[in-house]
Design a protein around this motif. Structure first.
Motif, PDB file in Angstrom:
ATOM      1  N   ASN A  22       0.815  -1.221   0.000  1.00  0.00           N
ATOM      2  CA  ASN A  22       0.000   0.000   0.000  1.00  0.00           C
ATOM      3  C   ASN A  22       0.848   1.270   0.000  1.00  0.00           C
ATOM      4  O   ASN A  22       0.458   2.280   0.562  1.00  0.00           O
ATOM      5  CB  ASN A  22      -0.978   0.018   1.188  1.00  0.00           C
ATOM      6  CG  ASN A  22      -1.946  -1.143   1.160  1.00  0.00           C
ATOM      7  OD1 ASN A  22      -2.356  -1.587   0.081  1.00  0.00           O
ATOM      8  ND2 ASN A  22      -2.302  -1.660   2.326  1.00  0.00           N
ATOM      9  N   VAL A  23       2.037   1.209  -0.617  1.00  0.00           N
ATOM     10  CA  VAL A  23       2.940   2.351  -0.693  1.00  0.00           C
ATOM     11  C   VAL A  23       3.408   2.483  -2.133  1.00  0.00           C
ATOM     12  O   VAL A  23       3.803   1.494  -2.752  1.00  0.00           O
ATOM     13  CB  VAL A  23       4.159   2.171   0.249  1.00  0.00           C
ATOM     14  CG1 VAL A  23       5.114   3.340   0.124  1.00  0.00           C
ATOM     15  CG2 VAL A  23       3.715   1.998   1.684  1.00  0.00           C
ATOM     16  N   GLU A  24       3.347   3.700  -2.659  1.00  0.00           N
ATOM     17  CA  GLU A  24       3.846   3.956  -4.007  1.00  0.00           C
ATOM     18  C   GLU A  24       5.378   3.911  -4.005  1.00  0.00           C
ATOM     19  O   GLU A  24       6.014   4.176  -2.985  1.00  0.00           O
ATOM     20  CB  GLU A  24       3.379   5.326  -4.504  1.00  0.00           C
ATOM     21  CG  GLU A  24       1.880   5.431  -4.687  1.00  0.00           C
ATOM     22  CD  GLU A  24       1.367   4.566  -5.817  1.00  0.00           C
ATOM     23  OE1 GLU A  24       2.060   4.460  -6.847  1.00  0.00           O
ATOM     24  OE2 GLU A  24       0.285   3.987  -5.651  1.00  0.00           O
ATOM     25  N   LYS A  76       5.603  -0.823   4.609  1.00  0.00           N
ATOM     26  CA  LYS A  76       4.176  -1.090   4.667  1.00  0.00           C
ATOM     27  C   LYS A  76       3.443   0.111   5.248  1.00  0.00           C
ATOM     28  O   LYS A  76       3.899   0.722   6.213  1.00  0.00           O
ATOM     29  CB  LYS A  76       3.959  -2.317   5.584  1.00  0.00           C
ATOM     30  CG  LYS A  76       2.529  -2.741   5.770  1.00  0.00           C
ATOM     31  CD  LYS A  76       2.494  -3.972   6.661  1.00  0.00           C
ATOM     32  CE  LYS A  76       1.085  -4.464   6.873  1.00  0.00           C
ATOM     33  NZ  LYS A  76       1.072  -5.652   7.736  1.00  0.00           N
ATOM     34  N   LEU A  77       2.321   0.485   4.614  1.00  0.00           N
ATOM     35  CA  LEU A  77       1.487   1.558   5.122  1.00  0.00           C
ATOM     36  C   LEU A  77       0.591   0.998   6.207  1.00  0.00           C
ATOM     37  O   LEU A  77      -0.179   0.077   5.985  1.00  0.00           O
ATOM     38  CB  LEU A  77       0.633   2.170   3.990  1.00  0.00           C
ATOM     39  CG  LEU A  77      -0.362   3.228   4.410  1.00  0.00           C
ATOM     40  CD1 LEU A  77       0.358   4.448   4.962  1.00  0.00           C
ATOM     41  CD2 LEU A  77      -1.241   3.627   3.252  1.00  0.00           C
ATOM     42  N   VAL A  78       0.746   1.555   7.418  1.00  0.00           N
ATOM     43  CA  VAL A  78      -0.056   1.106   8.544  1.00  0.00           C
ATOM     44  C   VAL A  78      -1.049   2.216   8.866  1.00  0.00           C
ATOM     45  O   VAL A  78      -0.665   3.323   9.192  1.00  0.00           O
ATOM     46  CB  VAL A  78       0.836   0.830   9.790  1.00  0.00           C
ATOM     47  CG1 VAL A  78      -0.015   0.388  10.979  1.00  0.00           C
ATOM     48  CG2 VAL A  78       1.887  -0.206   9.469  1.00  0.00           C
ATOM     49  N   GLU A  79      -2.332   1.896   8.727  1.00  0.00           N
ATOM     50  CA  GLU A  79      -3.365   2.894   9.011  1.00  0.00           C
ATOM     51  C   GLU A  79      -3.895   2.661  10.416  1.00  0.00           C
ATOM     52  O   GLU A  79      -4.082   1.538  10.842  1.00  0.00           O
ATOM     53  CB  GLU A  79      -4.492   2.774   7.993  1.00  0.00           C
ATOM     54  CG  GLU A  79      -4.021   3.104   6.588  1.00  0.00           C
ATOM     55  CD  GLU A  79      -5.162   3.126   5.608  1.00  0.00           C
ATOM     56  OE1 GLU A  79      -6.301   3.385   5.996  1.00  0.00           O
ATOM     57  OE2 GLU A  79      -4.891   2.887   4.423  1.00  0.00           O
ATOM     58  N   GLY A  80      -4.053   3.739  11.104  1.00  0.00           N
ATOM     59  CA  GLY A  80      -4.540   3.502  12.446  1.00  0.00           C
ATOM     60  C   GLY A  80      -4.923   4.696  13.170  1.00  0.00           C
ATOM     61  O   GLY A  80      -4.865   5.774  13.197  1.00  0.00           O
TER      62      GLY A  80
END
Length: 172
Positions: free
Chosen positions: A138-140, A168-172
């Protein structure tokens, strides 16, 4: 009492010419000896520089050339490494290795900005993409490159000494 012994003697044109010729000859010989001394000294210094540049390579330091991923090889096969061809540098031209022209332009602009040196005064020989392909989730790719550069800058560790396994894109 005379201080100049030649002052009392009558010196003709031939004698004066002989004395001046002797003076010129001594000056030329001294200059020739100095020239030989300078040449010998420069060869000694250059030999010392060559030994210093060869010393790190002999100290079994890892090669800086990128190594392609190895394919499975049977035990009896020999592995032969190909040396990268030496490309002569032409001022004003940059050799791009795995980097697009747009990315190279951005890197050159950032380098100019960070160093404070005008871009027209910088001379880039080559720009090479390091053999790092971390798993991106999930990262360009551009964002990952920026993250890697910022990490290198903030830690003070050169980018070529860092290894990124994944970003890694971590959403939170």
């Amino acid at each position: 009492m005379t201080f100049l012994p030649l002052a009392n003697e009558g010196l003709n044109f031939g004698g004066a010419l002989g004395i001046s010729g002797l003076g010129f000859g001594i000056v030329i010989v001294v200059l020739a000896v100095l020239a030989v001394f300078v040449i010998l000294l420069s060869k000694i210094i250059n030999a010392g520089k060559k030994e210093k540049t060869k010393a790190p390579a002999d100290a079994s330091t890892p090669a800086t050339a990128p190594v392609a991923p190895a394919a499975p090889v049977s035990e009896s096969a020999e592995v032969v490494e190909e040396a990268a061809p030496e490309i002569p540098h032409i001022p004003g031209y940059v050799v791009l290795d795995g980097v697009s022209e747009q990315d190279a332009a951005v890197l050159m602009a950032i380098t100019s900005h960070k160093t404070g040196i005008d871009l027209s005064r910088l001379d880039f020989k080559s720009i090479k993409r390091l053999n790092q392909d971390p798993v991106l989730e999930n990262v360009e790719e551009q964002d990952a490159a920026a993250i890697m550069a910022i990490t290198s800058d903030k830690t003070g560790i050169p980018l070529e000494n860092l290894i990124f396994n994944s970003i890694k894109l971590v959403e939170g």
